[in-house]
Design an enzyme around this catalytic site. Structure first.
Site, mmCIF file in Angstrom:
data_model
loop_
_atom_site.group_PDB
_atom_site.id
_atom_site.type_symbol
_atom_site.label_atom_id
_atom_site.label_comp_id
_atom_site.label_asym_id
_atom_site.label_seq_id
_atom_site.Cartn_x
_atom_site.Cartn_y
_atom_site.Cartn_z
ATOM 1 C CG ASP A 182 5.445 -4.029 -4.140
ATOM 2 O OD1 ASP A 182 6.674 -3.322 -3.509
ATOM 3 O OD2 ASP A 182 4.736 -3.005 -3.221
ATOM 4 C CB CYS A 207 -1.912 0.990 -9.163
ATOM 5 S SG CYS A 207 -1.999 -0.035 -9.051
ATOM 6 C CD GLU A 237 2.278 -5.345 -4.941
ATOM 7 O OE1 GLU A 237 2.388 -4.166 -5.068
ATOM 8 O OE2 GLU A 237 0.896 -6.088 -3.998
ATOM 9 C CG HIS A 290 -7.647 26.648 6.971
ATOM 10 N ND1 HIS A 290 -7.853 26.241 7.613
ATOM 11 C CD2 HIS A 290 -7.679 24.796 6.156
ATOM 12 C CE1 HIS A 290 -8.881 25.068 7.996
ATOM 13 N NE2 HIS A 290 -9.100 24.706 7.437
HETATM 14 C C1 PEP Z 1 3.208 -1.097 -5.887
HETATM 15 O O1 PEP Z 1 3.419 -1.559 -5.502
HETATM 16 O O2 PEP Z 1 3.239 -0.414 -7.131
HETATM 17 C C2 PEP Z 1 1.791 -0.530 -6.143
HETATM 18 C C3 PEP Z 1 1.602 0.805 -6.612
HETATM 19 O O3 PEP Z 1 1.616 -0.742 -4.421
HETATM 20 P P1 PEP Z 1 2.124 -0.269 -3.279
HETATM 21 O O4 PEP Z 1 3.096 1.468 -3.938
HETATM 22 O O5 PEP Z 1 1.248 0.274 -2.141
HETATM 23 O O6 PEP Z 1 3.265 -1.054 -2.576
HETATM 24 MG MG MG Z 2 3.206 -2.241 -3.888
#
Ligand code: PEP
Ligand code: MG
Length: 567
Positions: free
Chosen positions: A452, A499, A428, A186
Site C-alpha cells: 500500500d 511485511c 503503509e 490432495h
Molecule cells: C501492505 O500493504 O504492504 C500489506 C502487507 O498489507 P496488505 O497487502 O494486506 O494490504
Molecule cells: Mg496494506
C-alpha cells in the site's frame, strides 16, 4: 507443448507410464441371502481398511505423518456409521453390495461436490477414491502397481488418488501429469510432500500422451513437453540441475539464525492469513509471524465472527508459534477487500475511503470485540497488536484507548492477558511516512506495508495497467519514505519491520540492511531465500550500495544498478 496447473515445482524428464483405469462396470443383481451379502460388503470394508492402513504406513515414511493422515481419514470415512448404515439398508432391500456401495457413495459425492467450498469438493474426491477402491475389491480387480514403475518414470493419469500416491517410489517417479486436480487437491499436496514435479489439469493428457513416450514436466511453470527435441532435453536438464542445486543450497540455511555477513541478526517472520498457515510458517523455518491478516475470519460468512470464535483462531496460531512473535493486524477491510454483510456503501474512491482503522474506529463494538479476542490470545504467546492504514496520530491514540478499555473489561472479568502487549502501526500510507517521527513516539513498533505504501506514495493503483509503471517500491520517493520510517523508528528505539512484498526482493535487501530494518516478514516459501540473501551482505557493502541508490533520480537507474550488482 501442453499446459496445466503448476502444482509441484521442479523439472522431471522421463518416460511415460499411463495409469489406466479399470472398468468398474457391474451388473446389478437381486440378492436373496442378504446376510451373506452384508458379510461380503463388510469383508470388503475390512480389506480396504487393512490395505489403506498399510498404504498410510508406507506414506508416513515417504511423504510424512500429515500426508498419511489423508489416508487414515479414508478409513474413518469408510467406517462412517451413516454411509455404512445406508449401504446395509440397501442390501437388505435385496440390492447387491456393488450397487449398494455405488448408490450410497455417489449420493454423498454429489452432495459434497455441490457445496461451493474447496474443502467439501475435496471430501467428494475422497469419497470417490474410497468408492473406486471398494468396487475394485468387490469386483476382484487388481489395482495398478505404480510401485513396479522403473526409474525415470513419469506417471500420466486421469487423477492421482492418495491411495495411488502411497505406492509411489520417489526415487523412480520423476514427474506426475493428471487431467484433473488443482493447487489444493490432495494429489497436489502429496506431490509437493514427495517433492515430485507435477502438472495437473492437463486436458486429455491420457489420450494425447502414449506410454513409453519421452516427456518433460515443468512443475514450476505448469508445462508439459511431449517428445522433446535434443536441444530441449539439454535446456531442461540444465534447468533441472540448477533447480536442484539451488534447493540443496537453500536447505543449508534451514535451522540457522538469520544473519548478515558481518554477524548482525535479523528477525525473519512470515505473513499468514489463517491459523493453519502458522503451521506452514513454522515448517518453512519462519521465526515468527510479522503479519496475521485477520480478514479471513470475517470473509465467506454471513455475519460477524464472535469474540470467542476470533479468540479461538488467534489462540490456535499463538499455540502453534509457541513463544515466537505473532503480530495480529486488526481488520483491514474496504478498498479491494469487501465483506457483503457489513453493508459498506459503494464509494467513488474506495482506496481513499472508509476502510480499515477508519471503519473500525466508527464501529467500536466490533473493533473492541476483536481487540479483546487478541488480548485473550496474548495469554498464550508473544502476541502483538497492529493497526492498519494509520494516517494520523489521533487514530493511533483512539485505537490505543480502545485497547485500554478492552483491558479494563477483561481485568474486571478476571480474564488473563498480557498487560504489556505491544501495539504497533502498519506504515503503509504516505501520511504515516511523513509523520513517522510523531507516530514513533507513541507506537511500540512499526511494520512497513510496501504494497500500500507504494500505491499511496505514488498515487498509483497497482491494478491499473496505465499507471503500473509508477507502482514500484524502487521509485526514489518510496525509497525515501522507507528510509525515513526506519530512521525515525530507530531514533525512538522501536523495532521496524517490513511485511510488504518488497521485503523478500533480493534487490531491496541491501537497502534495508543499510537503513537498519530489524525484521523481515515474507511468505513462507521465501524464508530460506531471504535468509540466504541477507547472509550475502555486510553493513559496509550495503551502505555503499544504498548511498549510490539514494542519490539516483529515477527508478530505471535504481533497478539497472541493483540488477547489475546482483548478477
Ligand atoms: C501492505 O500493504 O504492504 C500489506 C502487507 O498489507 P496488505 O497487502 O494486506 O494490504
Ligand atoms: Mg496494506
Amino acid at each position: 507443448m501442453l499446459k496445466g496447473i503448476a502444482a509441484s515445482e521442479g523439472i522431471g524428464i522421463g518416460k511415460v507410464m499411463i495409469i489406466e483405469e479399470h472398468s468398474l462396470d457391474y451388473t446389478p443383481r437381486t440378492i436373496a441371502d442378504t446376510d451373506a451379502e452384508i458379510k461380503r460388503y463388510q469383508n470388503a470394508i475390512e480389506d480396504f481398511c487393512k490395505e489403506t492402513m498399510e498404504q498410510a504406513d508406507a506414506l508416513k515414511k515417504t511423504a510424512g505423518k500429515k500426508e498419511a493422515e489423508i489416508l487414515e481419514g479414508h478409513i474413518q470415512m469408510a467406517k462412517d456409521p451413516m454411509m455404512d448404515g445406508e449401504v446395509s439398508t440397501l442390501i437388505k432391500q435385496n440390492k447387491c453390495a456393488e450397487e449398494a456401495v455405488d448408490l450410497t457413495y455417489s449420493k454423498y459425492m454429489e452432495m459434497f461436490a455441490q457445496i461451493p467450498d474447496e474443502m467439501m469438493k475435496q471430501r467428494a474426491a475422497d469419497i470417490k477414491d474410497i468408492k473406486t477402491a471398494l468396487l475394485s475389491i468387490l469386483l476382484g480387480i487388481n489395482n495398478i502397481k505404480i510401485s513396479d514403475a522403473p526409474a525415470g518414470t513419469i506417471i500420466v493419469a486421469t487423477e492421482v488418488t492418495p491411495s495411488m500416491t502411497a505406492s509411489i517410489n520417489k526415487d523412480h517417479i520423476v514427474g506426475i501429469i493428471t487431467e484433473t486436480g488443482s493447487q489444493t487437491s490432495h494429489s497436489a499436496i502429496l506431490a509437493r510432500a514427495l517433492e515430485i514435479p507435477a502438472v495437473l489439469s492437463v486436458e486429455k493428457a491420457t489420450a494425447t500422451i502414449s506410454s513409453g513416450e519421452n516427456v518433460i514436466v515443468d512443475g514450476s511453470k505448469g508445462i508439459v513437453i511431449v517428445g522433446p527435441s535434443g536441444n530441449e532435453v539439454v535446456e531442461y536438464t540444465n534447468k533441472r540441475d540448477a533447480f536442484l542445486r539451488d534447493k540443496r543450497e537453500l536447505e543449508n540455511y534451514r535451522g540457522k539464525p538469520t544473519r548478515s555477513a558481518d554477524g548482525t541478526e535479523y528477525e525473519l517472520f512470515c505473513n499468514i492469513g489463517t491459523p493453519k498457515d502458522a503451521t506452514k510458517a513454522m515448517a518453512a523455518d519462519g521465526e515468527g509471524v510479522g503479519l496475521f491478516r485477520t480478514e479471513f475470519l470475517f470473509m465467506d460468512r454471513t455475519s460477524l465472527p464472535t469474540e470467542d470464535e476470533q479468540f479461538e483462531a488467534y489462540k490456535q496460531a499463538a499455540l502453534i508459534l509457541k513463544e515466537k512473535g505473532l503480530i495480529i493486524r486488526t481488520l483491514d477491510i474496504g478498498g479491494d477487500k469487501e465483506i457483503p454483510y457489513l453493508g459498506l456503501t459503494k464509494e467513488e474512491n474506495p482506496f481513499m475511503g472508509f476502510r480499515a482503522i477508519r471503519y473500525c474506529l466508527k464501529h467500536r463494538d466490533m473493533f473492541k470485540s476483536q481487540i479483546k479476542a487478541i488480548l485473550r490470545a496474548s495469554a498464550y504467546g508473544d502476541v502483538r497488536i497492529m493497526f492498519p492504514l494509520i494516517t494520523a496520530v489521533e487514530e493511533l491514540r483512539k485505537g490505543k484507548a480502545l485497547v485500554e478499555e478492552a483491558k479494563a473489561d477483561l481485568r474486571a472479568s478476571g480474564i488473563a492477558f498480557n498487560e504489556d502487549i505491544p501495539v504497533g502501526v502498519m506504515m503503509e500510507t504516505a501520511a504515516a511516512g511523513v509523520i513517522a517521527d510523531l507516530l514513533a513516539k507513541e507506537a511500540d513498533f512499526f511494520s512497513i506495508g510496501t504494497n500500500d505504501l507504494t500505491g499511496y506514495t505514488m498515487a498509483a493503483d497497482r491494478g491499473n495497467s496505465d499507471v503500473a509503471y509508477l507502482y514500484s517500491p524502487f521509485q526514489p520517493s518510496v525509497l525515501r519514505m522507507i528510509e525515513s520510517i526506519i530512521k525515525n523508528g530507530r531514533a525512538n528505539n522501536i523495532p521496524v519491520g517490513m511485511c510488504g512484498e518488497a521485503a523478500a526482493d533480493p534487490k531491496m535487501i541491501p537497502l534495508l540492511i543499510s537503513m537498519g530494518l530489524t525484521e523481515f516478514s515474507v511468505s513462507a516459501p521465501s524464508v530460506l531465500k531471504v535468509r540466504k540473501n541477507i547472509a550475502k551482505w555486510t553493513k559496509e557493502e550495503a551502505d555503499k550500495v544504498t548511498e549510490k541508490v539514494m542519490n539516483m533520480a529515477t527508478e530505471a537507474e535504481v533497478l539497472e544498478y541493483l540488477n547489475s550488482i546482483l548478477s
